[in-house]
Each structure stands twice: as C-alpha cells, then as structure tokens.
Design an enzyme around this catalytic site. Sequence first.
Site: not given
Lengths: 465, 465
Positions: A212, A216, A235, A272
């Site tokens: 998330s 992150g 990411e 994602c």
Amino acid sequence: MTLLYGVDPRTGARLEPGVPETDPETVAAFGVTAANAARPLAELPLPDRAALLDAVADALEAAADELVTLADAETALGRARLTGEMERTTGQLRLLAGEARREGFQRDTAEPGFVRALLPIGPVAVYAASNFPFAFSVAGGDTASAWAAGCPVIVKAHPGHPRTSVRTAEIISDALAKAGAPEGTFAIAHGLEAGLALIKDPNVKAAGFTGSVRGGRALFDAAVSRPDPIPFYGELGSVNPVFVTPSAVAARGEEIARGYVGSFTLGSGQFCTKPGLLFLPAGHGLEAVLAQAIASVEAPSLLTPRITEAFRTGVERLAAGTRTVAESAGAHLVAVTATEFAARPELTEECFGPASVIVEYASEEELRAAAAAVPGSLTATVHAESSDADLARGLVAELARHAGRVVYNGWPTGVAVNRAMHHGGPWPATTAPLHTSVGTAAIRRFQVPVTFQGLPEELLPPTVG
Amino acid sequence: MTLLYGVDPRTGARLEPGVPETDPETVAAFGVTAANAARPLAELPLPDRAALLDAVADALEAAADELVTLADAETALGRARLTGEMERTTGQLRLLAGEARREGFQRDTAEPGFVRALLPIGPVAVYAASNFPFAFSVAGGDTASAWAAGCPVIVKAHPGHPRTSVRTAEIISDALAKAGAPEGTFAIAHGLEAGLALIKDPNVKAAGFTGSVRGGRALFDAAVSRPDPIPFYGELGSVNPVFVTPSAVAARGEEIARGYVGSFTLGSGQFCTKPGLLFLPAGHGLEAVLAQAIASVEAPSLLTPRITEAFRTGVERLAAGTRTVAESAGAHLVAVTATEFAARPELTEECFGPASVIVEYASEEELRAAAAAVPGSLTATVHAESSDADLARGLVAELARHAGRVVYNGWPTGVAVNRAMHHGGPWPATTAPLHTSVGTAAIRRFQVPVTFQGLPEELLPPTVG
C-alpha cells in the site's frame, strides 16, 4: 512470544498453528549473517549462482501441491490461479537464473584501460505482498532478482499468509543448503516490528516492497532517514486509467465494456494493475452491457479482513457524489462527468478490490486534458481505431509521461515476465521511477557499477571476466 | 533585493557587480516554464536535441577567453587549469550529444509485442559545485546529461562564482534560442532560498548535486520528504583511500610518495577524488621524500573564504593526536598506526583541501582489515607488484564493495569522461550508488523506462523508433 495467525477468507476462521513474530535481536543477527554471506555469494562463479535459483525453482515445483493448499486456505485465491502463480514464480526464478548465466552479465562495458562492471549491492530486504502469495512473496520477483544480482536476501513475510511463507522459507533454505549456497543467503522475518528493524539494519543495503501507499511510504521514509540512506524500491498504489476513443466505442463498444469488467474484477480486483478509471465518450450507451457483465461476477472473498474493511470504506468513498452504474455482490461501478472528475482528486486514489470509476468526456479536448492530469500509474491503456490515429498518438505520447507501461487495445491486468517489461512508474505507483520489479531488468536494482581502471585482467573479480 | 558577490581568493576583494538572489516566485515560474518545455523537448527529433548540446558547446568555446577570465578572478584556479576545464566541458557536451544521436538511443529493448523505451523524466534541478566552475557547474555534466536525456534544466548556481555563472547562463540561453530550443529548456537561479524552493518545486522531477555532505544531505532530505519524492543524485564526500603493498614500496616507494603528494595537492587538494588516506607498511622509510615533495608545494588560494575556514579547522582536526609527517604553506600530512586509525573514525571524514593522512600497517592482516573498514568512496587505489598478486586481488575484491572506481598503480585524481566511467559510490560518496555523474551513463539518471505493449510502430513516440 506473540503469534501471527492466518485467517481463512472463506470462513473467517483463524488458521492454526500460529507463527512467532521475529524479535529485533534476531533481525540484527540475520543482518550480520547476510553481511558475512555477501562476499562469498558475490564471488561464486556465475553458473553456480544461477544454479541456486534453479535449485529453489525445482524444490518449489516439487512442493507445489502442498504450497497451493496452504496458500488457498490463507488467501482463497483458488487452486487454479495459485497453480498458475506458482508456475510463474518458478519460471521467473529460471528466467533470472538464465540472465545471470548470460555471457558478460556483470561486465557492463569497457574502454581501453577501463572495465565497468555491475556488482551486487549487498544484503537486500524484501517486503512481501498480500495479493501474490508466491510471485510477489517469499520466493517472488524481488527475492529472485536480488539473488540473480548476487545479493543475500532477508524477507519480511506478509501477515496475510504466514503459514505459506514459513513453509516456502523452509523449502528455500533446504534447497539452498543442498545446492551449496553460503550460509546467510536467505532468511525470513515475521511481524511489523521486525519489518521496521530490518529497514534500519546497518547491514541491509537496499529494499524491495510491494504493497500500500501508506505502508510503502512509512518504510521509504525509514530507508531514506538512515544515517546512510539506502535505495528503496517500492511499488505502491496505481489507478491504471483506460482511455477509449469515440471510434473504438463505435467499432467494438460492447466488447470493450465486457473486457473492462473482466479486467477490473479479475482476481476480485486485487491486482496492482486493475483498471480503476475508464474514460468513455458521453452518450456511449454501454450501461446495459456493463450492468449485465457485472451481474454475473461472483461475490469475492478478499484476501484479509483488513482488505475487506478497506474495500468497504473505499466503495463508500467512490459512491459519494457519483452515479452508480451497476453494483452486485461481486463488483461496484460508478460514473462521473469529466468536469466532476477534475474537481474530485480523491477519485484518482486506488481502491483495492472489484470497484472502478467511469469518467464520461464531452469532447476530445476534455479527454486530452484528463490524460494530462492522471496521477502516476503502473499502466495506462488506450483503445482506439485507425480512424482515430492522431488522437491515439497524442494520448500515447502524453500517457508515456504518467505510466510505466502503455497498453494498446488490450487490458493492463496480467504482466508478462520478459526482457522488455517495465513494471513501474512515477509516484505514487513507485518510489523509484527508473526501476522495474518484474522482468530481467529487475536485477539492475540490486547491482552497483564499479569501474576498474588500469587493472590487469587477472586481478579483476572472476565473475567480471 | 539581496545581492551575491564573488570574492577574489588571491586578494579577498569583493567582486563587482553583485548578482541578485532569485526570489521563490521566480523559481516557481521557472518550474512552470520548464514543465511546459518538457513535452516539446522530449519530442524533438534526436538529431535536433543533440544539436542543442553542440550549439551550447560551440558558443562556450567561442566565449572561452572571457569565461576563463571571469572564473579565474572568482576561483583563482589559474588560466591553464580553467582553459583545460573548459575543453573538458565542451568535450562533454559533444560526447553526450553524440550519445543522443546513437541509433536506438531511446529504444532500450524489444520483444514480440513489447518495446521498452527510455524517456526523459521531466524538469531537472542541477546544483552546481564550487570546485569546477565549468565542468560541474552551469554547463557541466549534470546539465549536459539531463539535456541529452531530453529534460529541461534549472540550475542553482554556486555562490563561489556568481559572475561566471551569470555569463555562462547568458551564453547558453542565447545559443539555445538561436538553435530553436523550446522556451524553458534552461533557467538559472541564485541564492540559498532559491535552491530550497527549487528542490520542493512540484514541477521538478529529479535533481543532480555536487558538493558537501552537509549541503547534499539537506537537499536529499528535502527531495525525499516531498509529497511525491524525487530521485536525488548527490555526490557528497569521499576520502579515496590508497593501499600500497610492501612489494610496491620496495620496487618504487619514492615514486609512489611523490605521486601521492602530487595527487593530494593537485588543484590545491580541491578535487572530490583527492586521496585522503594512504596505507603504507610500517617502517616504509619514505618520510624524507614525502617532506621534500611537500616543501615544494606552493601555498594554495582556496576557492572561497568558507572553504579556507573549513580547511583550517579540518587540519586542526587531523593534527590532534596524530604525528605530523610534513607541513608547509601548501600542504599538511599526518600519520597514525593502523590501530590508532581504527579507533578514530573521524579520520575517515573528507578534509577538502591539500591535507592527507598516512596509515601505517604492521601486517597484511591489518591492511586487509583496514580495506574492509573504509567508508564508501568515489575511488579506491591499489599499488602492488606482481609478486603481491594474491594480496592485490584480495584488496581489489574488497574495495570494489566500498568504492565506485578501483584504480591500479595510478592515482584517482583526473576522471576520464568516457563510456566506461563510473563516478559514484556508496554513501557518503553519493546518495544514489547505482548512478554516475560523469561519462555517458550519467544520462541514465534522467531517463525513465516505459514499456509499450501491443502498440503499432506508427503510434510509438517518434524518438523511440
């Protein structure tokens, strides 16, 4: 000792036995062991290094049935999807092993008197994702690319599938030991505190993360606040906008509508690369097809109770002030005009799960303005016909500034693992827009250049020759 | 309006006229103009992009005499050195122009259905250095590599040579306008506040920096604390250790001693590659040669009053608790044993200016331990003979983990600008150990990969074809 438990998403039942959290002292010991492994691992002949990845792939393949059963209980992703994901995971390990075997893999370039090599950066921390219990988890792309670069790996397991993680780690450790890997080539840690200790550990020299924006960002902030900041390849979140031109709607509107619903509900919208925004011309007339497609989507079992709750609030956020196009137990679809969209930046935030937003544009000018304003994403997609080539060309050129991958007349879900893949993009899609977490180029994240000047060939590190 | 003044290092006199500091509103306007230039500049055919760098090189060359005069007054580096630095600067612009003209420059790789391209990241902030008023300043390597990547540049001038910076910027702007560059391809800002505003500007997408650890860390922290963190390529501090084996001392000890003094006092020790540590075997017997070499070094005129003051305190720091080998008006050299060195980590901090530290080791074991403990540096050097090949090989392998460039039987000062150069290294040498600020690979800092999936060739951006 605190224990972590997986939860069966289908029943909500706690899965026994629990997995102990790793204490900070153990994390520090992992760091020391990894640091001691760094030089022997770096100096292993490249075919031997590649053989370690192959050995792990073979061992995972042999245990696939057991691992798929464990993962299905913890994630409810289903045996078919998980079997395919395991194949991708072993395929990825072997692809990267092949890359490490390629002639001149570490010799970047040379000039008279100079050789530029790409050497391993040192121990790497890998933060596993919830939504791919194999391919972006313990033995996933970050781990495989760090090993291919010649780096020891310490994985922070995702709490959504602790038993799968523990068993995968056992299989890896056993395979590495049998293949003669230096002790410390791999370790695994569990728990939030362990993850924070790991990112601050002085022996850790880089980190990979998939998850998330909130998680992150917190780890990124810790990585760059160290006395010695380290590269953090995260990411995070992505809305993956899809732009459909008027001619594409005219030529194949129904097919696009069905493809869109299929893409944003695939894997219960937990990819994602899920398309979270679809730009359609006003008056597209596809409401009935969209509603029909959505009616047939099954109710999802989302990965974890936390994700289920976040999806519930995310759908509420999307529903406020928008028009509901269709909703079912399995999917939510809302619509706004381009003008409304421009005034509501919160609609560009990722909503993890089977929900998406249609934005209806009144003119090509509105469409182009929307393309110029979308946030950084992993992907952006254009659907067009040759009669709209100029419009399409302009959209592609603009979107290449906002996304790491531009898809034409296709869907962003399903990422190819190859030499030309870039799975990355500008913030908030990633913390490191120059790098990819998928494909052979992922190895470059964990390699540092070193130029050898005036060095006789016989004194070069043997892996560089 | 606050004015910045250069100071003549030879006389301490203030140099008229002053240069106005840039206010934050003007910096914001630069950001907007640069953002507007980003897409036209990115889409310029590559030969036209390359022609912009060549045009700037031609214009600087034509004005070299005037610029050398200005720079010599502000830096006291001398006409000979500055003339050579200008040649390096124009050569660098032309080398990078040639790179941008190379076939397939932006097409990284392709697979059936996929093309991976390297596209410009967007507007770049460049923080100029004090010690290279041309080659690491307004028209230096960061600016040239950002342009070669297709990025607009906003330079924050160094306050040590404001008039040189202003005049260089005028020549650049004029050359770019005549060559047809999009408006906003270049701008220049002056003053500390402007520099801070620039790193936080939402239109700036990456930054390059050469300077001190303190200044670089402050800007790095600002870059990564943005709502959207951006890549910050900082070259900070480096001690550039040199390791001399016993056989090298036996074979050519006096030559090494003289070479070392020449290297650490070159340009008054104001190179980022200056060797700050020399490891010699105890009982080397080179004190007299070192003292003689140092006696003949002329008194330096350091670049700025601030650097002069920092050098004075730096020499005091080195002198405390060490043995003075030789000192003159032009250079300071102290010595410690390897045991003393291990206990005093402050000796591994860079002291900018003509000072260095000899570390005397009692055994090969002490030498190897010292190599394993040196901090991240731009360079590390080994002097050895073939009779010491095993020792040399071990040192090279270890040092490749601590430095971006390993030099053999040479000196680290003087950086070649070529395809195989890596001018970088682990923290604190840089903030981004994967990247170089010198050589053709410097362009990669300002390129982001984009994968085009399923896109017909005619819809690809023309510069990718």
